[in-house]
Write an enzyme that holds these catalytic residues in place. Structure first.
Site, PDB file in Angstrom:
ATOM      1  N   TRP A 127     -27.429  96.688 -40.542  1.00  0.00           N
ATOM      2  CA  TRP A 127     -27.373  96.815 -39.050  1.00  0.00           C
ATOM      3  C   TRP A 127     -26.817  98.215 -38.542  1.00  0.00           C
ATOM      4  CZ3 TRP A 127     -22.377  95.108 -35.713  1.00  0.00           C
ATOM      5  CH2 TRP A 127     -22.471  95.806 -33.970  1.00  0.00           C
ATOM      6  N   ASP A 208     -20.540  89.375 -42.402  1.00  0.00           N
ATOM      7  CA  ASP A 208     -20.350  89.725 -40.926  1.00  0.00           C
ATOM      8  C   ASP A 208     -21.493  88.767 -41.130  1.00  0.00           C
ATOM      9  OD1 ASP A 208     -21.166  90.298 -37.957  1.00  0.00           O
ATOM     10  OD2 ASP A 208     -21.793  92.273 -39.322  1.00  0.00           O
ATOM     11  N   ALA A 210     -22.880  86.465 -38.422  1.00  0.00           N
ATOM     12  CA  ALA A 210     -23.653  86.488 -36.311  1.00  0.00           C
ATOM     13  C   ALA A 210     -24.243  84.835 -36.221  1.00  0.00           C
ATOM     14  CB  ALA A 210     -24.049  87.964 -35.872  1.00  0.00           C
ATOM     15  N   LYS A 243     -24.878  84.824 -30.311  1.00  0.00           N
ATOM     16  CA  LYS A 243     -26.275  84.034 -30.668  1.00  0.00           C
ATOM     17  C   LYS A 243     -26.267  82.318 -31.204  1.00  0.00           C
ATOM     18  CE  LYS A 243     -26.715  88.858 -31.546  1.00  0.00           C
ATOM     19  NZ  LYS A 243     -25.785  89.543 -32.020  1.00  0.00           N
TER      20      LYS A 243
END
Length: 394
Positions: A127, A208, A210, A243
């Protein structure tokens, strides 16, 4: 003061949003922005979220501050959702943040303060905001091999060889599931091999996560992270509720720092709360309260899980349908990796010029590196997108 100011480089995704908004062609297709969309192009408020908000509206009697680290009930439900019973609760320091991005930022700022000499190992690709935050904080980034574009999967040998060079105290960034931007995820064996690397090198994993629930399922998507947490003495986790709860604008994020119980855990919690105070004081509470309300009520949890399952099923179906349409258009399986990957994104093997051609000649919008949001596809647009890709990529 401002006469010397030069504009910062524009974020690539924000730039795509602007170009798409200005495009008047009715057939335009947005596969760039990283939000979930329904078949009719909406990013909906989940029914479980609306129900939770209704309960909060009736019961909440104050909008006063909660705590610098956020609400303890939110900490508990997110710790259970992400870590399960992989580590004892007393080993986990938790801190709410403004979204997953806020969690990433606070973790890296803590690293900068505690061990500024530590190198941050980042998968290639990752990202873009990972590198932007690392650079902004003046930390040293080292890229490690991750994605094999020719195979459409992970370069396992390259990844393990590179990470074997990490040193004690270095930070290794991993994507918990649904890798952004490639959609190529680590297998159970990969997580086990990485645990061995951390045990051998003394490097610290920073996960991470998400998109939990967008890949294989809520539990399945967390298994790798949990197996790693059970084996290493320290681990950092940045998580988002944007999300999987659809709470994008509410900025729901959390840090989970796994360490020894007692003083190390308490000091870590105090440092994270201190960083919040220095940055933005108190984290947002409304979205966190929604998550806590859902996850502490069996009926709302079941409703939310069913909605999340439907979202994941739709994205998986889109992947298969696009791969099949591309097979029909090209007469080959060169795009079969799209069906095998997981989450919202896949990375098309395109050049910048080809991304521009898709946009200008076919009204197909991708991020400049070729990242495609499969949630932006619909039954109607999949044939259009497949024809365009086949024509441009040859």
């Amino acid at each position: 003061m401002f006469e010397t100011l030069t504009p910062p480089p524009q974020d690539k995704i924000i730039q795509i949003m602007g170009l798409y908004a200005a495009d008047t062609r009715p057939e335009k297709v947005d596969l760039g922005v990283g939000v979930y969309r329904t078949e009719d192009g909406r990013t909906p408020v989940m029914a479980a979220v609306k129900a939770a908000e209704a309960r909060i509206l009736q019961a909440q009697e104050s909008k006063g501050y909660v705590a610098l680290a956020g609400d303890a009930g939110f900490h508990a439900v997110m710790r259970g959702l992400i870590l399960g019973d992989a580590v004892a609760p007393e080993r986990v320091a938790a801190c709410a943040t403004p979204g997953g991005t806020g969690a990433v930022r606070q973790i890296l700022e803590m690293v900068q303060r505690l061990t500024p000499e530590a190198r941050i190992w980042v998968p290639s690709p990752s990202w873009p905001n990972h590198a932007a935050i690392i650079g902004h904080l003046g930390l040293t980034q080292v890229d490690y091999r991750y994605y094999d574009a020719d195979a459409g999967g992970i370069d396992r040998d390259g990844m393990l060889a590179d990470l074997a060079q990490a040193q004690k105290g270095d930070i290794v960034l991993l994507h918990g599931c649904c890798h952004n931007p490639t959609g190529a995820d680590l297998s159970a064996q990969d997580w086990g091999d990485l645990a061995g690397v951390f045990e051998a090198t003394g490097a610290i994993p920073f996960v991470d996560i998400a998109y939990q629930g967008f890949g294989e399922g809520l539990e399945e998507d967390a298994q790798g992270l949990r197996s790693l947490a059970a084996r290493v003495p320290e681990m950092l986790v940045a998580a988002s509720g944007s999300k999987n709860f659809g709470l994008y604008r509410e900025r729901v994020g959390i840090i989970l720092a796994v360490t020894d119980p007692g003083t190390p855990r308490d000091v870590a919690a105090a440092m994270l709360a201190h960083l919040n105070r220095q940055s933005f004081a108190f984290p947002p509470d409304h979205g966190a309260r929604v998550v806590e309300t859902i996850l502490t009520d069996a009926e709302l949890t079941a409703q939310w899980r069913a909605e999340l399952d439907a979202m994941r099923t739709r994205m998986t179906a889109n992947r298969r349908a696009l791969a099949e349409a591309l097979r029909a258009e090209t007469g080959s399986d060169r795009f079969g990796f799209i069906a095998a990957q997981r989450g919202m994104f896949s990375l098309l093997p395109v050049t910048g010029a080809q991304v521009s051609q898709l946009r200008e000649d076919h009204a197909i919008y991708l991020v400049s590196d070729g990242r495609m949001n499969v949630a932006g596809l619909t039954e109607k647009t999949i044939p259009q997108v497949a024809r365009a890709i086949a024509q441009v990529l040859g």
